[in-house]
Design an enzyme around this catalytic site. Structure first.
Site, mmCIF file in Angstrom:
data_model
loop_
_atom_site.group_PDB
_atom_site.id
_atom_site.type_symbol
_atom_site.label_atom_id
_atom_site.label_comp_id
_atom_site.label_asym_id
_atom_site.label_seq_id
_atom_site.Cartn_x
_atom_site.Cartn_y
_atom_site.Cartn_z
ATOM 1 N N ASP A 1 19.097 55.763 20.831
ATOM 2 C CA ASP A 1 19.446 54.333 21.218
ATOM 3 C C ASP A 1 19.451 53.264 20.131
ATOM 4 O O ASP A 1 18.876 53.545 18.959
ATOM 5 C CB ASP A 1 18.157 53.847 22.321
ATOM 6 C CG ASP A 1 18.565 52.720 23.198
ATOM 7 O OD1 ASP A 1 19.852 52.185 23.221
ATOM 8 O OD2 ASP A 1 17.697 51.993 23.601
ATOM 9 N N ASN B 1 25.862 55.639 32.296
ATOM 10 C CA ASN B 1 26.840 54.851 31.110
ATOM 11 C C ASN B 1 28.310 54.533 31.669
ATOM 12 O O ASN B 1 28.928 53.739 30.748
ATOM 13 C CB ASN B 1 26.731 55.960 29.718
ATOM 14 C CG ASN B 1 25.421 55.669 29.025
ATOM 15 O OD1 ASN B 1 25.231 56.742 28.326
ATOM 16 N ND2 ASN B 1 24.949 54.499 29.058
HETATM 17 C C1 FPP Z 1 22.937 54.158 22.643
HETATM 18 O O1 FPP Z 1 23.334 52.990 21.902
HETATM 19 C C2 FPP Z 1 23.860 55.483 22.561
HETATM 20 C C3 FPP Z 1 24.918 55.848 23.458
HETATM 21 C C4 FPP Z 1 25.180 55.224 24.656
HETATM 22 C C5 FPP Z 1 24.954 57.259 23.190
HETATM 23 C C6 FPP Z 1 26.376 57.357 22.281
HETATM 24 C C7 FPP Z 1 25.824 58.309 21.197
HETATM 25 C C8 FPP Z 1 26.550 58.599 20.017
HETATM 26 C C9 FPP Z 1 27.761 57.987 19.789
HETATM 27 C C10 FPP Z 1 25.871 59.644 19.197
HETATM 28 C C11 FPP Z 1 26.750 60.610 18.855
HETATM 29 C C12 FPP Z 1 26.462 62.154 19.570
HETATM 30 C C13 FPP Z 1 27.007 63.155 19.206
HETATM 31 C C14 FPP Z 1 26.498 64.174 20.100
HETATM 32 C C15 FPP Z 1 28.205 63.217 18.696
HETATM 33 P P1 FPP Z 1 23.557 51.820 22.642
HETATM 34 O O2 FPP Z 1 25.027 51.649 22.871
HETATM 35 O O3 FPP Z 1 22.775 51.878 24.047
HETATM 36 O O4 FPP Z 1 22.811 50.716 22.078
HETATM 37 P P2 FPP Z 1 22.312 49.193 22.482
HETATM 38 O O5 FPP Z 1 20.927 49.426 23.362
HETATM 39 O O6 FPP Z 1 21.591 48.523 21.195
HETATM 40 O O7 FPP Z 1 23.171 48.761 23.017
#
Ligand code: FPP
Length: 263
Positions: free
Chosen positions: A30, A78
């Protein structure tokens, strides 16, 4: 074997008992958006940096000898994000696979994807299926990527699978027990996570592996996912080793004279 790449890693590795590592580490990655926001960058820049963090944590976990690493990459919730961001995340995943699959395969890592795969875009599903086929016989670390994953959805799918097989067998309804539920989850055959890591300070489990984390140690760090280093992983593992796991029973040397259950 993990070779330290700086003095901090070397110092931390000295404190880590390689004989007592968690078998399964699960991570809620996160903070990509906040990482980008703090740098006045678009959110997608945070996701790009998040992929780099995932790369180093996958490689170092495999080198440490961890049996299974599960990463929460995309939840069923998401899809509610702006279309452009969802689109970018899907493209990023394919890009990651194209670039990293040879390395994953060479490192004997087996890729397993969990979640409702049928709802993913066709080309993403195709690439994931190919990657799972290619690495299916690898005997090293199991890299489990949770995509379009939700813990409640997983339980719903497990119960329906149990009902379907009961119906097909034509016999009486089975008595459901814990093992039967575990055997019908997406994670069937994997050990339950011993350690659940969440970055960016949020104190929630966010519908992640709800059944499987029943006895997991939870480690929350303020570090945002793109800033999560190999040293951060080792710190989490050291903290795990300091905890006394009791599984609801009494720990060593803590017998109750009245025989009461421990909390
Ligand atoms: C959270 O950050 C992360 C995600 C929504 C997942 C996406 C993950 C990656 C891009 C990592 C890559 C993984 C692999 C397996 C290649 P957020 O957008 O929720 O952050 P915030 O809470 O600060 O808005």
């Amino acid at each position: 074997m993990l070779k330290p790449s700086n003095r901090t890693e070397a110092r931390l590795l000295e404190q880590l008992d390689l004989e007592r590592l968690p078998r399964h580490v699960a991570i809620i990655m996160d903070g990509n958006g906040r990482w980008a926001g703090r740098r006045h960058l678009p959110r997608v820049a945070g996701h790009r940096a998040g992929v780099q963090a995932a790369r180093r944590i996958i490689e170092s976990s495999a080198r440490l000898g961890i049996e299974a690493l599960t990463l929460y990459a995309f939840s069923v919730e998401n899809w509610r994000r702006p279309h452009a961001e969802v689109d970018f995340l899907m493209r990023l995943l394919r890009e990651y696979l194209h670039k990293e699959l040879p390395v994953i395969h060479k490192n004997n890592i087996r890729l397993i994807v969990i979640g409702r795969g049928s709802q993913l875009p066709t080309e993403v599903r195709h690439d994931l299926d190919e990657a799972m086929k290619l690495t299916g016989a690898n005997t090293g670390m199991k890299l489990v990527v949770a995509l379009n994953y939700g813990g409640r959805a997983e339980l719903v799918d497990a119960f329906n699978a149990i009902l379907r097989s009961a119906e097909q067998s034509g016999g009486p309804l089975p008595t459901v027990d814990e093992q039967m539920i575990s055997d019908h989850l997406y994670t069937a055959g994997l050990p339950d996570p011993d350690l659940l890591v969440r970055t960016s300070g949020e104190m929630r489990v966010s519908n992640f592996l709800l059944w499987q984390i029943a006895y997991a140690e939870i480690y929350v760090t303020e570090t945002l996912w793109p800033d999560f280093q190999v040293a951060s992983l080792i710190e989490a593992l050291i903290e795990f080793q300091k905890r006394e796991r009791r599984y609801g029973g009494l720990g060593p040397g803590r017998r109750s004279s009245k025989g009461q259950a421990a909390s």
